[in-house]
Design an enzyme around this catalytic site. Structure first.
Site, mmCIF file in Angstrom:
data_model
loop_
_atom_site.group_PDB
_atom_site.id
_atom_site.type_symbol
_atom_site.label_atom_id
_atom_site.label_comp_id
_atom_site.label_asym_id
_atom_site.label_seq_id
_atom_site.Cartn_x
_atom_site.Cartn_y
_atom_site.Cartn_z
ATOM 1 N N HIS A 149 0.985 -1.033 0.015
ATOM 2 C CA HIS A 149 0.102 -0.005 -0.108
ATOM 3 C C HIS A 149 0.806 1.237 -0.009
ATOM 4 O O HIS A 149 0.454 2.092 0.507
ATOM 5 C CB HIS A 149 -0.945 0.167 1.143
ATOM 6 C CG HIS A 149 -1.554 -1.240 1.386
ATOM 7 N ND1 HIS A 149 -3.179 -1.487 0.745
ATOM 8 C CD2 HIS A 149 -1.311 -2.382 2.094
ATOM 9 C CE1 HIS A 149 -3.313 -2.625 1.068
ATOM 10 N NE2 HIS A 149 -2.538 -3.177 1.925
ATOM 11 N N SER B 105 15.795 20.844 -15.959
ATOM 12 C CA SER B 105 14.550 21.624 -16.312
ATOM 13 C C SER B 105 15.210 22.804 -16.969
ATOM 14 O O SER B 105 16.183 23.549 -16.668
ATOM 15 C CB SER B 105 13.984 21.867 -15.009
ATOM 16 O OG SER B 105 13.144 23.289 -15.077
ATOM 17 N N LYS C 141 16.747 20.988 -10.916
ATOM 18 C CA LYS C 141 16.398 19.895 -10.975
ATOM 19 C C LYS C 141 17.216 18.994 -11.890
ATOM 20 O O LYS C 141 17.856 19.215 -12.717
ATOM 21 C CB LYS C 141 15.157 20.184 -11.917
ATOM 22 C CG LYS C 141 13.959 20.779 -11.503
ATOM 23 C CD LYS C 141 13.216 20.006 -10.284
ATOM 24 C CE LYS C 141 12.510 18.838 -10.597
ATOM 25 N NZ LYS C 141 11.395 18.972 -11.372
ATOM 26 N N GLU D 242 10.900 7.683 -16.721
ATOM 27 C CA GLU D 242 9.353 8.033 -16.854
ATOM 28 C C GLU D 242 8.911 7.540 -17.956
ATOM 29 O O GLU D 242 7.810 7.279 -18.411
ATOM 30 C CB GLU D 242 9.278 9.554 -16.778
ATOM 31 C CG GLU D 242 9.586 10.075 -15.273
ATOM 32 C CD GLU D 242 9.749 11.734 -15.282
ATOM 33 O OE1 GLU D 242 8.675 12.366 -15.085
ATOM 34 O OE2 GLU D 242 10.870 12.129 -15.369
#
Ligand code: ARG
Length: 476
Positions: A171, A291, A297, A304
């Site tokens: 979970h 970024s 970043k 991804e």
């Protein structure tokens, strides 16, 4: 691919300029030609088309339909076409419609009328079905190799960083401490099943050539000979099935989609582990991007994208299934579209497998952060409950008492090992100082002795099995 889009009349064609144009008096509408042509994508079938034609020609010679001399000329013509395609001098012409016509037309230009004999006893319907099977087989072989590559890099990480302790999650809550090796090997075994699905794909690949358009042909073809030459175990026994079926392609897409789901879960964990919130791992600069606005970043875009691409694999599986739904026998032009899904799946799966292999190899784990996370999450609670059970408490009561202990500690943000003996004895007289061994993370892990568990011994056994699987995979 360069296509010249020309509509020049070719030898052997009718007024319409097509090899099949005998009964046509007018050119195709350019828009229809564009819609109808598969050449812009099926040119990648050329090597398979040539292999199929070679086997077909040899077989036609062996049954006496072609003379040895004709066969010889056709075979050297096919070699020449292969060389032209390889060197990039072959002219792809959209008006040829598809790869089969393009090659046959070139053969006729090159050899004269004998070139037209290559299509004796054959239809494009069985020809394309054959090409697709050969293409799929190569794709499957390539995926297998890459799956093994990824399994190898997981195996390597699991053995070299195997003793790192981390929280296992359910979970998305810290559940029980596990070895990093245990976590990585979960993916190893998932991939072993993906690999076996790829191996089993072969069972569905039957040799379709010789089916003709749908009814068989007027020559006593030796289809077994073609099957042997092209490495098939089985000849498709029914001509309609042979030209109409695409279940092998569907099964391929399904196998690829399942594998892409495995990859997407691993990719998602990479994203999580590399976040500042988890901080379990970092990917090197080579596998991250910055970024355009936020200078701090370092984004795990590679992971991804592997995660995202699973959507495409599922989409293509559903697309082919939808295309086949309710399609009457035998060949319908709808089937031309199957290749769009198959070709991009091959490319994308190879890319994802290679990228994940590189990322698994490159990722750096932070053992201290991972251990801290395991300490901080009360992940030893199940073991404390079991400890009380061994001292005579029914499990349900042990569960409640341990829950009370966790609540007490959590309210003060203290870890499991920080409970005082006093506090423990107030909750249950069954506690004594041996509690502190029970909540020791390494002890918790070492206690998971069941086969398949996370104790160092059980994980070593998993690693042994994984090694054997890799050896076996290399030998098939
Ligand atoms: N380009 C076609 C395909 O991909 C080849 C078969 C064409 N057959 C036909 N009857 N028009 O399916």
């Amino acid at each position: 691919m360069g296509t010249d889009g020309g509509t020049s009349r070719s030898p052997g064609t009718g007024l319409s300029g097509k090899l099949w144009g005998g009964r046509f008096a007018a050119d195709q509408a350019p828009l229809f030609e564009r819609l109808n042509a598969s050449l812009p994508f099926d040119y990648v079938l050329a090597p398979y088309d040539l292999a199929g034609s070679r086997a077909h020609v040899r077989m036609l010679v062996s049954i006496g339909v072609l003379s040895g001399e004709e066969g010889g000329r056709l075979l050297s013509g096919l070699d020449q076409v292969a060389a032209e395609i390889e060197s990039g001098t072959f002219v792809w012409d959209l008006s040829d419609e598809d790869v089969h016509m393009a090659i046959e037309k070139r053969l006729i230009v090159m050899l004269g009328p004998v070139g037209g004999k290559v299509h004796t006893g054959r239809s494009r319907n069985d020809q394309v079905a054959l090409d697709l099977q050969l293409y799929l087989r190569d794709a499957v072989d390539g995926h297998q190799e890459r799956v093994i590559g990824l399994m190898r890099s997981l195996h390597h990480k699991a053995s070299s960083e195997g003793s790192v302790v981390m929280p296992g999650f359910t979970h998305m809550q810290r559940a029980q401490p596990v070895l990093l090796a245990h976590h990585l090997l979960a993916y190893f075994f998932m991939l072993e099943r993906d690999r076996r699905r790829l191996v089993r794909w072969r069972d569905s690949s039957w040799m379709p050539l010789g089916a003709g358009a749908l009814a068989g042909v007027n020559y006593p073809l030796d289809r077994e000979k073609v099957a042997v030459e092209l490495g098939f175990d089985q000849v498709a026994p029914n001509a309609m099935d042979a030209v109409a079926s695409r279940d092998a392609a569907l099964e391929y897409l399904s196998t690829a989609a399942i594998c892409s789901l495995t990859l997407s879960r691993l990719a998602e964990e990479m994203v999580l582990w590399c976040s500042q919130e988890f901080a379990f791992a970092t990917l090197p600069d080579e596998w991250t991007s910055g970024s355009s606005i936020m200078p701090q970043k370092k984004n795990p875009d590679g992971a991804e994208l592997v995660r995202a691409k699973a959507a495409g694999f599922l989409g293509r599986l559903v697309s082919l299934g939808s295309l086949l739904r309710g399609l009457p026998l035998a060949y319908n032009k709808d089937l031309q579209e199957d290749k769009v899904y198959v070709f991009s799946t091959r490319e994308e799966l190879d890319l994802c497998l290679e990228a994940m292999t590189a990322m698994v190899t490159a990722v750096r784990f932070d053992p201290d952060k991972m251990r801290q996370a395991a300490e901080g999450g009360y992940a030893q609670a199940t073991d404390v409950a079991d400890y009380l059970v061994t001292r005579g408490l029914p499990f349900r009561d042990a569960h409640r008492v341990t829950g009370q202990l966790v609540a007490l500690l959590a309210a003060q943000k203290r870890p499991m090992a920080a409970a005082t003996l006093d506090e423990l004895e107030r909750l249950s007289p069954l506690f004594d100082s041996s509690y502190y061994q029970v909540v020791d993370l390494d002890g918790v892990i070492a206690a998971k002795v069941s086969p398949g568990g996370t104790s160092p011994r059980s994980v070593a056994a998993q690693l042994d099995l994984a090694t054997k699987m890799l050896v076996e995979a290399d030998n098939v």
